[in-house]
Motif scaffolding. Structure first.
Motif, PDB file in Angstrom:
ATOM      1  N   ALA A 134       0.823  -1.208   0.000  1.00  0.00           N
ATOM      2  CA  ALA A 134       0.000   0.000   0.000  1.00  0.00           C
ATOM      3  C   ALA A 134       0.855   1.255   0.000  1.00  0.00           C
ATOM      4  N   GLN A 135       2.136   1.103   0.160  1.00  0.00           N
ATOM      5  CA  GLN A 135       3.038   2.239   0.271  1.00  0.00           C
ATOM      6  C   GLN A 135       3.248   2.893  -1.088  1.00  0.00           C
ATOM      7  N   PRO A 175       3.509   1.764   6.021  1.00  0.00           N
ATOM      8  CA  PRO A 175       2.105   1.767   6.435  1.00  0.00           C
ATOM      9  C   PRO A 175       1.950   2.220   7.890  1.00  0.00           C
ATOM     10  N   PHE A 176       2.941   1.920   8.730  1.00  0.00           N
ATOM     11  CA  PHE A 176       2.918   2.379  10.126  1.00  0.00           C
ATOM     12  C   PHE A 176       2.846   3.908  10.176  1.00  0.00           C
ATOM     13  N   GLY A 189      -0.643   6.504  11.062  1.00  0.00           N
ATOM     14  CA  GLY A 189      -0.573   7.518  12.108  1.00  0.00           C
ATOM     15  C   GLY A 189       0.236   7.109  13.313  1.00  0.00           C
ATOM     16  N   GLY A 190       1.030   6.037  13.190  1.00  0.00           N
ATOM     17  CA  GLY A 190       1.922   5.644  14.272  1.00  0.00           C
ATOM     18  C   GLY A 190       1.269   4.795  15.342  1.00  0.00           C
ATOM     19  N   ASP A 197      -7.076   5.771   6.579  1.00  0.00           N
ATOM     20  CA  ASP A 197      -7.191   6.067   5.158  1.00  0.00           C
ATOM     21  C   ASP A 197      -7.857   4.891   4.449  1.00  0.00           C
ATOM     22  N   PRO A 198      -8.898   5.143   3.664  1.00  0.00           N
ATOM     23  CA  PRO A 198      -9.637   4.043   3.035  1.00  0.00           C
ATOM     24  C   PRO A 198      -8.784   3.134   2.143  1.00  0.00           C
ATOM     25  N   VAL A 199      -7.820   3.678   1.431  1.00  0.00           N
ATOM     26  CA  VAL A 199      -6.966   2.843   0.577  1.00  0.00           C
ATOM     27  C   VAL A 199      -6.120   1.913   1.442  1.00  0.00           C
ATOM     28  N   LEU A 200      -5.502   2.456   2.486  1.00  0.00           N
ATOM     29  CA  LEU A 200      -4.707   1.637   3.395  1.00  0.00           C
ATOM     30  C   LEU A 200      -5.603   0.627   4.111  1.00  0.00           C
ATOM     31  N   ALA A 201      -6.778   1.063   4.559  1.00  0.00           N
ATOM     32  CA  ALA A 201      -7.698   0.150   5.245  1.00  0.00           C
ATOM     33  C   ALA A 201      -8.104  -0.999   4.330  1.00  0.00           C
TER      34      ALA A 201
END
Length: 136
Positions: A7-8, A16-17, A21-22, A115-119
C-alpha cells in the motif's frame, strides 16, 4: 507473512505504520476492535475464543500490528521465531470465527478513520490471514 507494505506509495517513502498515524493510532484501532468483539453479539463466536480479560491480547495484537506495519518490532523481539500463525496454532478456528475477526477488523479500521486505501489493503491481508487460520 502478508503485509500491507504494497500500500506504500513509491513516491512517499513512508511505511504503512507512518501512513496509519503511528503507534497511538494502531492502539486506538486495536482498542476499537476489542471493544466491538466484546460488546457486539455478532462476534460471539470470535469472543468465545478469548479469555475473559482482553487486556493482554490488546497489548499483544497492537504490538504485532505495529511491527507488521513497519514500526518498532517489539512483538517479534519478545517472541523470537514466533509468527501470528504459530500464536494461534492451538486454537480451533472455524470459518465463522475467521469471518467475524475479518469483519470486526474492517469495522475497527473504518471507525478509526484509517485512510480508506490503506484500510482496504489491510483488510485484504487480514482476510488472507483469517482464511489461513481456519482449521475446523
Amino acid at each position: 507473512m502478508v503485509s500491507p507494505n504494497t500500500a506504500q506509495p513509491a513516491s512517499q517513502g513512508t511505511t504503512p505504520f507512518d501512513m496509519i498515524g503511528g503507534e497511538a493510532q494502531v492502539r486506538r484501532f486495536v482498542d476499537r476492535f476489542y471493544d466491538l468483539m466484546d460488546s457486539d453479539p455478532d462476534y460471539s463466536t470470535l469472543r468465545a475464543l478469548h479469555a475473559e480479560d482482553l487486556e493482554p491480547m490488546r497489548a499483544s495484537l497492537a504490538d504485532f500490528l505495529i511491527a507488521w506495519l513497519g514500526g518498532p518490532r517489539r512483538w517479534f523481539e519478545e517472541r523470537p521465531g514466533a509468527c501470528i500463525m504459530s500464536a494461534h496454532g492451538k486454537l480451533t478456528i472455524s470459518r465463522a470465527a475467521a469471518e467475524q475477526w475479518t469483519h470486526a477488523m474492517a469495522r475497527a479500521l473504518a471507525d478509526s478513520d484509517v485512510d480508506p486505501v490503506l484500510a482496504s489493503r489491510m483488510g485484504e491481508a487480514f482476510s488472507g490471514m483469517a482464511r489461513a487460520m481456519i482449521n475446523c
